[in-house]
Structures are given as structure tokens and as C-alpha cells.
Design a protein around this motif. Structure first.
Motif, PDB file in Angstrom:
ATOM      1  N   LEU A  97      49.738  35.193  36.840  1.00 21.60           N
ATOM      2  CA  LEU A  97      49.782  36.394  37.670  1.00 21.60           C
ATOM      3  C   LEU A  97      49.089  36.074  38.989  1.00 21.60           C
ATOM      4  O   LEU A  97      48.002  35.495  38.999  1.00 21.60           O
ATOM      5  CB  LEU A  97      49.042  37.530  36.949  1.00 21.60           C
ATOM      6  N   TYR A  98      49.719  36.429  40.102  1.00 21.16           N
ATOM      7  CA  TYR A  98      49.119  36.238  41.422  1.00 21.16           C
ATOM      8  C   TYR A  98      48.870  37.613  42.031  1.00 21.16           C
ATOM      9  O   TYR A  98      49.804  38.385  42.215  1.00 21.16           O
ATOM     10  CB  TYR A  98      50.049  35.431  42.337  1.00 21.16           C
ATOM     11  N   GLU A  99      47.601  37.914  42.289  1.00 20.47           N
ATOM     12  CA  GLU A  99      47.237  39.181  42.923  1.00 20.47           C
ATOM     13  C   GLU A  99      46.703  38.897  44.319  1.00 20.47           C
ATOM     14  O   GLU A  99      45.829  38.051  44.494  1.00 20.47           O
ATOM     15  CB  GLU A  99      46.163  39.918  42.121  1.00 20.47           C
ATOM     16  N   THR A 100      47.245  39.612  45.305  1.00 17.24           N
ATOM     17  CA  THR A 100      46.737  39.557  46.668  1.00 17.24           C
ATOM     18  C   THR A 100      46.176  40.938  46.967  1.00 17.24           C
ATOM     19  O   THR A 100      46.928  41.910  47.096  1.00 17.24           O
ATOM     20  CB  THR A 100      47.851  39.196  47.672  1.00 17.24           C
ATOM     21  N   MET A 101      44.868  41.026  47.030  1.00 16.91           N
ATOM     22  CA  MET A 101      44.230  42.319  47.214  1.00 16.91           C
ATOM     23  C   MET A 101      44.209  42.667  48.707  1.00 16.91           C
ATOM     24  O   MET A 101      43.849  41.837  49.544  1.00 16.91           O
ATOM     25  CB  MET A 101      42.816  42.300  46.640  1.00 16.91           C
ATOM     26  N   ILE A 102      44.605  43.875  49.029  1.00 18.60           N
ATOM     27  CA  ILE A 102      44.673  44.334  50.412  1.00 18.60           C
ATOM     28  C   ILE A 102      43.331  44.913  50.846  1.00 18.60           C
ATOM     29  O   ILE A 102      42.830  44.606  51.918  1.00 18.60           O
ATOM     30  CB  ILE A 102      45.797  45.379  50.580  1.00 18.60           C
ATOM     31  N   SER A 103      42.754  45.741  50.001  1.00 21.21           N
ATOM     32  CA  SER A 103      41.478  46.377  50.340  1.00 21.21           C
ATOM     33  C   SER A 103      40.914  47.026  49.087  1.00 21.21           C
ATOM     34  O   SER A 103      41.400  46.808  47.985  1.00 21.21           O
ATOM     35  CB  SER A 103      41.669  47.417  51.447  1.00 21.21           C
ATOM     36  N   GLY A 104      39.895  47.856  49.293  1.00 23.13           N
ATOM     37  CA  GLY A 104      39.273  48.552  48.179  1.00 23.13           C
ATOM     38  C   GLY A 104      37.995  49.217  48.619  1.00 23.13           C
ATOM     39  O   GLY A 104      37.783  49.482  49.803  1.00 23.13           O
ATOM     40  N   ASN A 117      40.871  37.057  49.131  1.00 23.58           N
ATOM     41  CA  ASN A 117      41.568  38.175  48.505  1.00 23.58           C
ATOM     42  C   ASN A 117      42.725  37.748  47.602  1.00 23.58           C
ATOM     43  O   ASN A 117      43.482  38.579  47.138  1.00 23.58           O
ATOM     44  CB  ASN A 117      42.092  39.132  49.570  1.00 23.58           C
ATOM     45  N   PHE A 118      42.867  36.459  47.340  1.00 24.71           N
ATOM     46  CA  PHE A 118      43.961  35.961  46.514  1.00 24.71           C
ATOM     47  C   PHE A 118      43.425  35.486  45.171  1.00 24.71           C
ATOM     48  O   PHE A 118      42.463  34.725  45.115  1.00 24.71           O
ATOM     49  CB  PHE A 118      44.673  34.808  47.228  1.00 24.71           C
ATOM     50  N   PHE A 119      44.054  35.962  44.090  1.00 24.33           N
ATOM     51  CA  PHE A 119      43.600  35.618  42.747  1.00 24.33           C
ATOM     52  C   PHE A 119      44.755  35.037  41.946  1.00 24.33           C
ATOM     53  O   PHE A 119      45.829  35.633  41.873  1.00 24.33           O
ATOM     54  CB  PHE A 119      43.048  36.863  42.031  1.00 24.33           C
ATOM     55  N   ARG A 120      44.533  33.887  41.345  1.00 20.76           N
ATOM     56  CA  ARG A 120      45.489  33.236  40.444  1.00 20.76           C
ATOM     57  C   ARG A 120      44.938  33.439  39.038  1.00 20.76           C
ATOM     58  O   ARG A 120      43.841  32.971  38.722  1.00 20.76           O
ATOM     59  CB  ARG A 120      45.587  31.749  40.763  1.00 20.76           C
ATOM     60  N   ILE A 121      45.700  34.149  38.194  1.00 21.00           N
ATOM     61  CA  ILE A 121      45.193  34.607  36.913  1.00 21.00           C
ATOM     62  C   ILE A 121      46.141  34.188  35.786  1.00 21.00           C
ATOM     63  O   ILE A 121      47.332  34.514  35.821  1.00 21.00           O
ATOM     64  CB  ILE A 121      45.054  36.156  36.919  1.00 21.00           C
ATOM     65  N   GLY A 122      45.612  33.500  34.791  1.00 24.43           N
ATOM     66  CA  GLY A 122      46.394  33.198  33.595  1.00 24.43           C
ATOM     67  C   GLY A 122      46.524  34.463  32.769  1.00 24.43           C
ATOM     68  O   GLY A 122      45.559  35.213  32.616  1.00 24.43           O
ATOM     69  N   ILE A 123      47.728  34.743  32.253  1.00 24.98           N
ATOM     70  CA  ILE A 123      47.937  35.987  31.505  1.00 24.98           C
ATOM     71  C   ILE A 123      48.673  35.732  30.191  1.00 24.98           C
ATOM     72  O   ILE A 123      49.413  34.770  30.042  1.00 24.98           O
ATOM     73  CB  ILE A 123      48.721  37.039  32.311  1.00 24.98           C
TER      74      ILE A 123
END
Length: 150
Positions: A97-104, A117-123
């Protein structure tokens, strides 16, 4: 419950404002995994393991929502913060799973300004559970979620 309502509202806004990019060709596995990930999830287990082997657990109440390429998450924060959440986009390739977070929230913006802001996640996703593994430079985080809504 207040945070869950805020998450649902933010997810609705993201879903309405999400501009669709040209459809990319996906393999059957990616499409199947994406379909299984779509929905709302509540975290049931959280554990970090340092590179030295030290283990830490956390009993936070955290939620994640995945809808049409958009992701958002939030949890009930410690007393020193009034909010703790993030939102962005996601894609899936195989079991990654690749998540690119915009804000928070303010606290989360401090984290992504420092760490990116980029996360590479094993799922690993089943019909009712979702497990993710985030490998960082100093520790690996394991999170397990249960589906609360399709």
C-alpha cells in the motif's frame, strides 16, 4: 465518538472533491485487494519493534477509511493535543500500500514536515481484518484493524 464523526465528515468531503485521474490498468490481484480495503477500519493492535528488538505497544483508539483512492485516519489523542489525524491518497500494488498524505492535524503536519509524507506499507487484507507493517529507519510498526463498515 466526536473524532469518528469528524473522520466521516472529512472522508465525505475528500470523496466529493477527489478528482479522478485517468484509469490505470490494474492486475486482478490489485483490484481484488483494493476492493477488500475499501471501507472503514478500527485498530485493534499496535506494536513497534526497534532495531534492537525492544517492543512497545499502544492502546490508542484509531480509525482508517479508504474510499476511491482517498485515505484518512485519526485517533483519540493524548491530552496535550486537541486533534490527531491525516488524509491523502493511496494506491495498491500487489501486497504493498502506498499512502501519500496531503495534510492533517498540526501534530501530524510536524511529523510529515520532518519525515516526509510518503509511506510504503506492507499489507495483508481479509474480508474482516487488515494488517499493515511500516518499516522505518529505527523501528518497524505493526497495526491490525477490523472492518467496521463496507
Amino acid at each position: 465518538m466526536k473524532y469518528l464523526a469528524q473522520l466521516i465528515l472529512l472522508a465525505s468531503i475528500l470523496n466529493c472533491c477527489n478528482q479522478k485521474s485517468p484509469e490505470v490498468q490494474r492486475t486482478g490481484m490489485e483490484e481484488q485487494t483494493r476492493d477488500k480495503l475499501t471501507g472503514s477500519w478500527r485498530m485493534t493492535d499496535y506494536m513497534t519493534v526497534s532495531n534492537e528488538g525492544d517492543t512497545t505497544t499502544d492502546e490508542r483508539v484509531q480509525y482508517k477509511m479508504y474510499v476511491d483512492g482517498s485515505v484518512m485516519w485519526g485517533f483519540e489523542s493524548p491530552a496535550e493535543y486537541t486533534e490527531w489525524f491525516g488524509y491523502g491518497t493511496y494506491t495498491i500494488e500487489g501486497d504493498t500500500l502506498y499512502e501519500t498524505m496531503i495534510s492533517g492535524s498540526w501534530a501530524f503536519r510536524q511529523v510529515i514536515s520532518k519525515d516526509g509524507n510518503f509511506f510504503r506499507i506492507g499489507i495483508e487484507v481479509t474480508d474482516s481484518t487488515y494488517t499493515q507493517v511500516i518499516k522505518g529507519p529505527e523501528e518497524t510498526t505493526y497495526e491490525t484493524y477490523v472492518r467496521i463498515e463496507n
